[in-house]
Design a protein around this motif. Structure first.
Motif, PDB file in Angstrom:
ATOM      1  N   ALA A 110       0.827  -1.209   0.000  1.00  0.00           N
ATOM      2  CA  ALA A 110       0.000   0.000   0.000  1.00  0.00           C
ATOM      3  C   ALA A 110       0.860   1.257   0.000  1.00  0.00           C
ATOM      4  N   CYS A 111       1.984   1.213   0.736  1.00  0.00           N
ATOM      5  CA  CYS A 111       2.858   2.388   0.814  1.00  0.00           C
ATOM      6  C   CYS A 111       3.729   2.521  -0.424  1.00  0.00           C
ATOM      7  N   ASN A 112       4.404   1.439  -0.806  1.00  0.00           N
ATOM      8  CA  ASN A 112       5.433   1.537  -1.843  1.00  0.00           C
ATOM      9  C   ASN A 112       4.929   1.302  -3.253  1.00  0.00           C
ATOM     10  N   GLU A 113       3.668   0.923  -3.399  1.00  0.00           N
ATOM     11  CA  GLU A 113       3.053   0.897  -4.722  1.00  0.00           C
ATOM     12  C   GLU A 113       2.048   2.048  -4.829  1.00  0.00           C
ATOM     13  N   GLU A 114       0.966   1.948  -4.059  1.00  0.00           N
ATOM     14  CA  GLU A 114      -0.125   2.922  -4.184  1.00  0.00           C
ATOM     15  C   GLU A 114       0.293   4.337  -3.772  1.00  0.00           C
ATOM     16  N   ARG A 115       0.738   4.509  -2.510  1.00  0.00           N
ATOM     17  CA  ARG A 115       1.085   5.857  -2.034  1.00  0.00           C
ATOM     18  C   ARG A 115       2.271   6.445  -2.788  1.00  0.00           C
ATOM     19  N   ALA A 116       3.266   5.616  -3.066  1.00  0.00           N
ATOM     20  CA  ALA A 116       4.446   6.107  -3.782  1.00  0.00           C
ATOM     21  C   ALA A 116       4.063   6.587  -5.180  1.00  0.00           C
ATOM     22  N   ALA A 117       3.178   5.846  -5.856  1.00  0.00           N
ATOM     23  CA  ALA A 117       2.738   6.245  -7.197  1.00  0.00           C
ATOM     24  C   ALA A 117       1.928   7.542  -7.137  1.00  0.00           C
ATOM     25  N   GLN A 118       1.034   7.644  -6.158  1.00  0.00           N
ATOM     26  CA  GLN A 118       0.235   8.867  -6.021  1.00  0.00           C
ATOM     27  C   GLN A 118       1.114  10.073  -5.702  1.00  0.00           C
ATOM     28  N   ALA A 119       2.159   9.828  -4.901  1.00  0.00           N
ATOM     29  CA  ALA A 119       3.049  10.933  -4.514  1.00  0.00           C
ATOM     30  C   ALA A 119       3.809  11.497  -5.710  1.00  0.00           C
ATOM     31  N   ARG A 120       3.979  10.706  -6.759  1.00  0.00           N
ATOM     32  CA  ARG A 120       4.621  11.215  -7.974  1.00  0.00           C
ATOM     33  C   ARG A 120       3.839  12.395  -8.545  1.00  0.00           C
ATOM     34  N   PHE A 121       2.559  12.448  -8.227  1.00  0.00           N
ATOM     35  CA  PHE A 121       1.691  13.519  -8.719  1.00  0.00           C
ATOM     36  C   PHE A 121       1.261  14.458  -7.596  1.00  0.00           C
ATOM     37  N   GLY A 122       1.922  14.339  -6.423  1.00  0.00           N
ATOM     38  CA  GLY A 122       1.658  15.256  -5.317  1.00  0.00           C
ATOM     39  C   GLY A 122       0.300  15.110  -4.686  1.00  0.00           C
ATOM     40  N   ALA A 123      -0.292  13.921  -4.773  1.00  0.00           N
ATOM     41  CA  ALA A 123      -1.635  13.756  -4.229  1.00  0.00           C
ATOM     42  C   ALA A 123      -1.830  12.365  -3.640  1.00  0.00           C
ATOM     43  N   VAL A 124      -1.173  12.091  -2.521  1.00  0.00           N
ATOM     44  CA  VAL A 124      -1.463  10.871  -1.766  1.00  0.00           C
ATOM     45  C   VAL A 124      -2.896  10.989  -1.260  1.00  0.00           C
ATOM     46  N   MET A 125      -3.733  10.020  -1.573  1.00  0.00           N
ATOM     47  CA  MET A 125      -5.168  10.155  -1.305  1.00  0.00           C
ATOM     48  C   MET A 125      -5.553   9.849   0.138  1.00  0.00           C
ATOM     49  N   CYS A 126      -4.637   9.252   0.901  1.00  0.00           N
ATOM     50  CA  CYS A 126      -4.915   9.015   2.326  1.00  0.00           C
ATOM     51  C   CYS A 126      -3.603   8.975   3.094  1.00  0.00           C
ATOM     52  N   CYS A 127      -3.348  10.013   3.880  1.00  0.00           N
ATOM     53  CA  CYS A 127      -2.172  10.032   4.765  1.00  0.00           C
ATOM     54  C   CYS A 127      -2.552   9.297   6.043  1.00  0.00           C
ATOM     55  N   CYS A 128      -1.978   8.122   6.238  1.00  0.00           N
ATOM     56  CA  CYS A 128      -2.436   7.208   7.291  1.00  0.00           C
ATOM     57  C   CYS A 128      -2.148   7.726   8.697  1.00  0.00           C
ATOM     58  N   GLY A 129      -3.080   7.456   9.598  1.00  0.00           N
ATOM     59  CA  GLY A 129      -3.032   7.978  10.960  1.00  0.00           C
ATOM     60  C   GLY A 129      -1.843   7.588  11.806  1.00  0.00           C
ATOM     61  N   PRO A 130      -1.275   6.377  11.665  1.00  0.00           N
ATOM     62  CA  PRO A 130      -0.152   6.030  12.532  1.00  0.00           C
ATOM     63  C   PRO A 130       1.012   7.004  12.456  1.00  0.00           C
ATOM     64  N   CYS A 131       1.231   7.641  11.297  1.00  0.00           N
ATOM     65  CA  CYS A 131       2.364   8.564  11.169  1.00  0.00           C
ATOM     66  C   CYS A 131       2.098   9.540  10.028  1.00  0.00           C
ATOM     67  N   ALA A 132       1.569  10.708  10.359  1.00  0.00           N
ATOM     68  CA  ALA A 132       1.282  11.723   9.345  1.00  0.00           C
ATOM     69  C   ALA A 132       1.583  13.110   9.916  1.00  0.00           C
ATOM     70  N   MET A 133       2.265  13.928   9.133  1.00  0.00           N
ATOM     71  CA  MET A 133       2.599  15.289   9.551  1.00  0.00           C
ATOM     72  C   MET A 133       1.787  16.280   8.719  1.00  0.00           C
ATOM     73  N   TYR A 134       1.267  17.309   9.392  1.00  0.00           N
ATOM     74  CA  TYR A 134       0.420  18.303   8.738  1.00  0.00           C
ATOM     75  C   TYR A 134       0.964  19.711   8.979  1.00  0.00           C
ATOM     76  N   ARG A 135       0.685  20.601   8.036  1.00  0.00           N
ATOM     77  CA  ARG A 135       0.990  22.026   8.225  1.00  0.00           C
ATOM     78  C   ARG A 135      -0.120  22.632   9.071  1.00  0.00           C
ATOM     79  N   ARG A 136       0.248  23.194  10.229  1.00  0.00           N
ATOM     80  CA  ARG A 136      -0.781  23.630  11.183  1.00  0.00           C
ATOM     81  C   ARG A 136      -1.664  24.734  10.608  1.00  0.00           C
ATOM     82  N   SER A 137      -1.071  25.671   9.865  1.00  0.00           N
ATOM     83  CA  SER A 137      -1.871  26.766   9.317  1.00  0.00           C
ATOM     84  C   SER A 137      -2.963  26.230   8.390  1.00  0.00           C
ATOM     85  N   ALA A 138      -2.638  25.169   7.626  1.00  0.00           N
ATOM     86  CA  ALA A 138      -3.638  24.555   6.753  1.00  0.00           C
ATOM     87  C   ALA A 138      -4.678  23.801   7.578  1.00  0.00           C
TER      88      ALA A 138
END
Length: 300
Positions: free
Chosen positions: A100-128
């Protein structure tokens, strides 16, 4: 019910000015607890870590480096099962996370749009995050407040606001996964309902994203349906004619072998050949479960 177990942790760190513990009067769920913490935070970045997750020492550094780009609203790390060696199921789930990480998320990240940043480890910009909290807090489905699927919904809100979402494979987080079939299927039921609920919102985003992401989201939703139709057609053939649908069986087997072989080659680990067992679980358990999830979307 186990608040007393937290007292020792609180006392250990309460005197350290770097820590601020928020003891809510009752269990209000993950979403409202997140919101309470975010509104009390003051840093530029917010790191969400589930309570059963252990971070590698360099995770925060690696995620923060990715967040230096002001266009990035969220970034997730690579997930692994901390209890991988416990049962055959935990081994399968660990491989499932890698894929899920190294196929799906990695492929989506090539286009700057991971469709689900998983809860166990995700960092967010606070202002956003702060600008999205009202939408996040008031999400409803068929008139009822949503009480699961926080990670996917928050990620989609971030994309909808015009931010990129990224995947950082070097930021490794190990999380506890279900070690028996009952808890695993309950988890998958929640995730299936969350995916179906947020798919419509995701489709609204796709016009502004790459065509690959459109195909990806459509494929993730149409794929299980086509597989289900193939199985039903095969069963109908067997019942009406008494013949085994060998063509469909061999096609599913071939697709499974190809996928597992590619994963084993990319990961340089032969254990991924054993992920073929997941196809059986998918056909006989997860597909019926997804159908049930689709029929019970309003359930919490």
């Amino acid at each position: 019910a186990n608040r007393d177990a937290l007292v020792g942790v609180h006392e250990e760190y309460a005197g350290d000015p770097r820590f601020n513990f928020i003891a809510l009067p009752k269990n209000v769920g993950k979403r409202k607890a997140q919101i309470a913490a975010i509104r009390r935070s003051c840093g530029d970045l917010v790191l969400n870590v589930d309570s059963d997750t252990i971070l590698a020492p360099d995770v925060i550094t690696r995620l923060a480096l990715k967040m230096q780009d002001q266009a990035v609203g969220a970034a997730m790390g690579q997930l692994a099962a901390s209890n991988r060696s416990e049962t055959w199921l935990t081994r399968l789930i660990d491989m499932e996370y890698w894929l899920a990480c190294n196929e799906e998320r990695a492929a989506q990240a090539r286009f700057g749009a991971v469709m689900c940043c998983c809860g166990p480890c995700a960092m967010y910009r606070r202002s956003a995050l702060v600008s999205l909290l009202d939408q996040y807090e008031t999400q409803r489905f068929r008139g009822k407040p949503s009480d699961f699927g926080e990670d996917r919904h928050l990620t989609i809100l971030m994309l909808k606001a015009g931010f990129r979402t990224e995947y950082v494979p070097e930021a490794v987080a190990a999380t506890v996964v279900p070690n028996s079939m009952g808890p695993y299927l309950r988890q998958q039921l929640r995730w299936a309902r969350s995916t179906f609920r947020d798919t419509l919102l995701a489709f609204q985003l796709l016009r502004g994203l790459n065509i690959y992401l459109t195909l990806d989201v459509i494929g993730q939703n149409i794929g299980p349906l086509l597989l289900s139709l193939s199985i039903l057609a095969g069963l109908a053939q067997f019942v009406t004619t008494g013949t085994v649908p060998w063509t469909a069986c061999l096609m599913i087997a071939a697709m499974t072998i190809v996928r597992c072989s590619v994963a084993a080659f990319r990961a340089r680990q032969l254990r991924f050949l054993g992920f073929s067992l997941h196809t059986i679980i998918n056909i006989f358990l997860l597909l019926p479960l997804k159908a049930y999830a689709l029929c019970t979307l309003s359930n919490s």
